[in-house]
Design a protein around this motif. Structure first.
Motif, PDB file in Angstrom:
ATOM      1  N   ARG B  81      34.537  91.041  22.329  1.00  0.00           N
ATOM      2  CA  ARG B  81      35.648  91.962  22.128  1.00  0.00           C
ATOM      3  C   ARG B  81      36.316  91.727  20.801  1.00  0.00           C
ATOM      4  O   ARG B  81      36.389  90.585  20.329  1.00  0.00           O
ATOM      5  CB  ARG B  81      36.693  91.796  23.241  1.00  0.00           C
ATOM      6  N   TRP B  83      40.014  93.037  18.839  1.00  0.00           N
ATOM      7  CA  TRP B  83      41.246  93.815  18.902  1.00  0.00           C
ATOM      8  C   TRP B  83      41.870  93.880  17.522  1.00  0.00           C
ATOM      9  O   TRP B  83      41.808  92.905  16.774  1.00  0.00           O
ATOM     10  CB  TRP B  83      42.328  93.097  19.736  1.00  0.00           C
ATOM     11  N   SER B  98      38.264 103.039  15.837  1.00  0.00           N
ATOM     12  CA  SER B  98      36.890 102.981  16.332  1.00  0.00           C
ATOM     13  C   SER B  98      36.147 101.745  15.825  1.00  0.00           C
ATOM     14  O   SER B  98      35.055 101.429  16.292  1.00  0.00           O
ATOM     15  CB  SER B  98      36.143 104.235  15.891  1.00  0.00           C
ATOM     16  N   ASP B 101      35.063  98.457  18.300  1.00  0.00           N
ATOM     17  CA  ASP B 101      33.848  98.655  19.106  1.00  0.00           C
ATOM     18  C   ASP B 101      32.597  98.608  18.243  1.00  0.00           C
ATOM     19  O   ASP B 101      31.545  98.136  18.676  1.00  0.00           O
ATOM     20  CB  ASP B 101      33.902 100.013  19.826  1.00  0.00           C
ATOM     21  N   VAL B 104      31.491  95.091  17.777  1.00  0.00           N
ATOM     22  CA  VAL B 104      30.820  94.562  18.969  1.00  0.00           C
ATOM     23  C   VAL B 104      29.389  95.081  19.030  1.00  0.00           C
ATOM     24  O   VAL B 104      28.453  94.332  19.339  1.00  0.00           O
ATOM     25  CB  VAL B 104      31.595  94.931  20.246  1.00  0.00           C
ATOM     26  N   SER B 105      29.191  96.364  18.715  1.00  0.00           N
ATOM     27  CA  SER B 105      27.829  96.922  18.717  1.00  0.00           C
ATOM     28  C   SER B 105      26.937  96.228  17.718  1.00  0.00           C
ATOM     29  O   SER B 105      25.782  95.924  17.997  1.00  0.00           O
ATOM     30  CB  SER B 105      27.836  98.402  18.360  1.00  0.00           C
TER      31      SER B 105
END
Lengths: 309, 137
Positions: B81, B83, B98, B101, B104-105
């Motif tokens: 994660r 933030w 965006s 995320d 993380v990908s």
């Protein structure tokens, strides 16, 4: 970007916000100064586009459209535009409504001019959103959507962009910003005379119906001839949010006002309201304008004649 | 014919205030976006074959518009994660909303810039990069 520079004036053009933007700067202090100012003008257009573009999935307004049910902090630029859009919507009883992005997509106005890619939004198939689905919090400067709403700021963003960009040209002898026919004019032109603005014949856009003499004001035109729906014949891009269709009563509206944001917004609203209600709207807000019906009948505010050259 | 109102129009005042509101925010438009992209190319990390150390890491990045602070959570040697903890940028955190995320990908900080939020994107990348630096990248 095309640039023409001479002692009397500096002119530059670029394609921005799917429109031909031309800046004319009269008697600049130097070529370097003119170039710096013009760069800032174009930078404002890019900034507005990055915030407002309905066709870029990562623009700020499209990121916002995916945040449903919670207050979302937004940039000052987006906040101010949405605040103005909501006030205009309330003032016109929804004849102007920024929540129509979904309707616009369904009618085929969904393609990025730069990439050619189609945009498809979650609310494009859902029940019709209205401006009442958008709420702002003035203290927190947040926007809340109570359903997915594609906010269409296309009717206001060019006018706002020219207001913001005009700051870059302040302090010069005169200038004109022309964003696809939406104008902001100051001082005198390169020949020392007033800026002259042609009102196009909406039925034959190559033809000029009348010439106006304008300065220290914005001039914005809403017309149905420029963009036409690819999915539904007889619908152009100025739809009535209350019906989802274009009205045939009006062919074009030209408004002269102190700011581009106001001129752009009122021209769009007056287009939808029709000649009599449209003229009343313009008078109520102290601006001058000309409404041309489908048959080219003129409805003008009382002070408009003073601008006719 | 309707009588012209003698009261100043609220809409006219609001349109002027809208322009002033944006000016007051102090948008800095003189830095060409191209320069910012060039700075970012030096930040792309080499692929981390052995994985990151588990833990929660903080990082920050700077931009002409303010700073971006992130928290990165690493579990089982992977980024699980990210933030955006806090921003002092004049642009809101939502402009780069965006990107967490995307990190993380990709399992690294080399995410694409957000159009119109280039400076914030860069600050975010720097922030994630500095967090990952302490995670043993």
């Amino acid at each position: 970007m095309r640039v023409i520079s001479s002692r009397s004036g500096h002119r530059a053009s670029a394609i921005l916000m799917d429109t031909d933007v031309t800046v004319r700067l009269v008697a600049p202090a130097s070529e370097a100064d003119a170039e710096r100012r013009v760069r800032e003008v174009f930078a404002w257009f890019r900034q507005v586009e990055a915030v407002c573009s309905r066709f870029e999935p990562d623009s700020e307004v499209m990121c916002l459209s995916r945040q449903v049910g919670r207050p979302w902090p937004v940039s000052p630029l987006l906040y101010e535009l949405v605040r103005f859009a909501l006030t205009l919507a309330r003032e016109t009883g929804g004849a102007f409504d920024p929540a129509i992005g979904g309707q616009m997509e369904r009618l085929g106005f969904d393609r990025s001019y730069r990439t050619g890619r189609r945009i498809v939004s979650p609310d494009a198939g859902a029940a019709r959103a209205t401006y009442r689905d958008i709420r702002i919090d003035p203290k927190q400067r947040t926007i809340s959507l109570n359903r997915p709403v594609v906010i269409d700021l296309g009717a206001l963003s060019k006018g706002f962009a020219i207001d913001l960009a005009a700051r870059a040209l302040a302090g010069t002898a005169g200038y004109a910003i022309d964003a696809g026919g939406d104008l902001y004019l100051r001082g005198r032109n390169e020949h020392g005379g007033p800026w002259r603005v042609g009102v196009r014949n909406p039925r034959a856009p190559g033809e000029i119906l009348e010439v106006l003499s304008v300065t220290d004001a914005a001039v914005c035109t809403s017309a149905g001839y420029a963009r036409v729906s690819t999915t539904t014949r007889s619908v152009h891009h100025l739809i009535d949010p209350r019906t989802g269709r274009s009205n045939d009563g009006v062919a074009s509206v030209t408004v002269i006002a102190p700011t581009g944001l106001l001129a752009d917004g009122l021209a769009t609203a007056a287009f939808v309201l029709g000649p009599s209600a449209g003229r009343r709207l313009l008078e109520r807000h102290g601006v001058e304008g000309l409404i041309l019906s489908g048959a080219l009948e003129r409805t003008a505010t009382p002070g408009f004649a003073a601008y006719c050259a | 014919m309707a009588k012209r109102s003698s009261l100043p129009s609220e809409l006219l005042a609001l349109s002027s205030l809208a322009v002033l509101g944006v000016y007051a925010a102090g948008y800095l438009l003189t830095e060409p976006a191209a320069n910012l992209v060039q700075q970012a190319s030096h930040l792309v990390p080499r692929t981390q074959a052995s994985g990151y150390r588990d833990g929660t890491y903080l990082g920050s990045g700077r931009s002409p518009f303010g700073d971006v602070y992130v928290t990165v959570l690493i579990e089982h040697h992977a980024i699980t994660r990210v933030w955006i903890s806090y921003v002092t940028t004049t642009f809101p955190a939502s402009a780069i909303g965006s990107l967490p995320d995307a990190v993380v990908s990709r399992q690294n900080a080399a995410v694409d810039f957000i159009t119109g939020a280039t400076a914030s994107s860069l600050a975010f990348i720097q922030a994630v990069q500095s967090a990952l630096a302490t995670a043993g990248v």
